[in-house]
Design an enzyme around this catalytic site. Structure first.
Site, PDB file in Angstrom:
ATOM      1  N   ASP A 172       0.854  -1.186   0.000  1.00  0.00           N
ATOM      2  CA  ASP A 172       0.000   0.000   0.000  1.00  0.00           C
ATOM      3  C   ASP A 172       0.895   1.242   0.000  1.00  0.00           C
ATOM      4  O   ASP A 172       1.897   1.311   0.714  1.00  0.00           O
ATOM      5  CB  ASP A 172      -0.916  -0.010   1.231  1.00  0.00           C
ATOM      6  CG  ASP A 172      -2.074   0.966   1.088  1.00  0.00           C
ATOM      7  OD1 ASP A 172      -3.221   0.506   0.990  1.00  0.00           O
ATOM      8  OD2 ASP A 172      -1.818   2.194   1.065  1.00  0.00           O
ATOM      9  N   ASN A 189     -12.969  -3.358   2.276  1.00  0.00           N
ATOM     10  CA  ASN A 189     -13.972  -2.297   2.251  1.00  0.00           C
ATOM     11  C   ASN A 189     -14.871  -2.439   1.027  1.00  0.00           C
ATOM     12  O   ASN A 189     -14.394  -2.771  -0.064  1.00  0.00           O
ATOM     13  CB  ASN A 189     -13.280  -0.929   2.211  1.00  0.00           C
ATOM     14  CG  ASN A 189     -12.452  -0.669   3.453  1.00  0.00           C
ATOM     15  OD1 ASN A 189     -12.898  -0.908   4.575  1.00  0.00           O
ATOM     16  ND2 ASN A 189     -11.228  -0.197   3.271  1.00  0.00           N
ATOM     17  N   HIS A 200     -10.092  -5.371  -3.506  1.00  0.00           N
ATOM     18  CA  HIS A 200      -8.771  -5.587  -2.924  1.00  0.00           C
ATOM     19  C   HIS A 200      -8.920  -5.922  -1.454  1.00  0.00           C
ATOM     20  O   HIS A 200      -9.859  -5.482  -0.791  1.00  0.00           O
ATOM     21  CB  HIS A 200      -7.869  -4.352  -3.101  1.00  0.00           C
ATOM     22  CG  HIS A 200      -8.474  -3.086  -2.577  1.00  0.00           C
ATOM     23  ND1 HIS A 200      -9.411  -2.370  -3.289  1.00  0.00           N
ATOM     24  CD2 HIS A 200      -8.301  -2.421  -1.416  1.00  0.00           C
ATOM     25  CE1 HIS A 200      -9.779  -1.312  -2.583  1.00  0.00           C
ATOM     26  NE2 HIS A 200      -9.119  -1.324  -1.431  1.00  0.00           N
TER      27      HIS A 200
HETATM   28  P1  5GP Z   1      -9.739   1.348   0.158  1.00  0.00           P
HETATM   29  O1  5GP Z   1     -10.135   2.456   1.070  1.00  0.00           O
HETATM   30  O2  5GP Z   1     -10.317   1.502  -1.237  1.00  0.00           O
HETATM   31  O3  5GP Z   1     -10.034  -0.006   0.739  1.00  0.00           O
HETATM   32  O4  5GP Z   1      -8.179   1.408   0.059  1.00  0.00           O
HETATM   33  C1  5GP Z   1      -7.464   1.729  -1.073  1.00  0.00           C
HETATM   34  C2  5GP Z   1      -5.989   1.664  -0.702  1.00  0.00           C
HETATM   35  O5  5GP Z   1      -5.228   1.752  -1.876  1.00  0.00           O
HETATM   36  C3  5GP Z   1      -5.541   2.798   0.227  1.00  0.00           C
HETATM   37  O6  5GP Z   1      -5.018   2.224   1.426  1.00  0.00           O
HETATM   38  C4  5GP Z   1      -4.474   3.529  -0.588  1.00  0.00           C
HETATM   39  O7  5GP Z   1      -3.388   3.955   0.201  1.00  0.00           O
HETATM   40  C5  5GP Z   1      -4.071   2.500  -1.620  1.00  0.00           C
HETATM   41  N1  5GP Z   1      -3.663   3.049  -2.904  1.00  0.00           N
HETATM   42  C6  5GP Z   1      -4.355   3.936  -3.664  1.00  0.00           C
HETATM   43  N2  5GP Z   1      -3.679   4.209  -4.797  1.00  0.00           N
HETATM   44  C7  5GP Z   1      -2.550   3.474  -4.765  1.00  0.00           C
HETATM   45  C8  5GP Z   1      -1.437   3.339  -5.666  1.00  0.00           C
HETATM   46  O8  5GP Z   1      -1.355   3.955  -6.736  1.00  0.00           O
HETATM   47  N3  5GP Z   1      -0.450   2.487  -5.288  1.00  0.00           N
HETATM   48  C9  5GP Z   1      -0.502   1.790  -4.119  1.00  0.00           C
HETATM   49  N4  5GP Z   1       0.528   0.983  -3.852  1.00  0.00           N
HETATM   50  N5  5GP Z   1      -1.521   1.891  -3.257  1.00  0.00           N
HETATM   51  C10 5GP Z   1      -2.533   2.734  -3.571  1.00  0.00           C
END
Ligand code: 5GP
Ligand code: ZN
Length: 108
Positions: free
Chosen positions: A30, A84, A95
């Site tokens: 992340d 989520n 994810h």
């Molecule tokens: P969500 O709230 O959708 O469950 O979490 C999405 C996660 O994806 C977040 O923890 C955020 O930090 C991560 N994330 C978003 N964009 C990117 C990216 O471009 N690269 C990586 N490695 N993580 C990402």
């Protein structure tokens, strides 16, 4: 899917170092970790969220979660899985977050 950040990572349009990869699943760190280990376990195919995933797709993802727990030594050091959906997610591409260490040994 156009404009989906995780699809762009899956196709290589956005370069990313994978911690694990096979034909169906990719695992990467992340970008904004909340624990020393924060893996994202992601299907390469665009699946919007858990409720529209097929049983085989869910099974495959969780098999890789098991692998990553062991690979990261979180089995003995404490872990949490977060998924989520339903609007609680920022990225609309299924994810699983695997985070740790945490708990008894890590001092919560
Ligand atoms: P969500 O709230 O959708 O469950 O979490 C999405 C996660 O994806 C977040 O923890 C955020 O930090 C991560 N994330 C978003 N964009 C990117 C990216 O471009 N690269 C990586 N490695 N993580 C990402
Ligand atoms: Zn996508």
């Amino acid at each position: 899917m156009q404009n989906c950040i995780f699809c762009k990572i899956a196709t290589g349009e956005i370069p990313k170092e994978f911690e694990y990869e096979d034909k169906d699943v990719m695992v990467f760190k992340d970008i904004n970790p909340i624990k020393p280990k924060h893996h994202l376990i992601v299907p390469k195919k665009h699946i919007k969220e858990l409720v529209v995933a097929k049983p085989d797709e869910i099974k495959k993802l969780f098999t890789i979660v098991q692998k990553m727990i062991k690979k990261s030594k979180l089995e003995e050091n404490g872990y949490r899985i977060t998924l989520n959906g339903g609007g609680a997610q920022f990225v609309d591409h299924l994810h699983i977050h695997l985070t740790g260490p945490m708990g008894k040994k890590a001092g919560w």
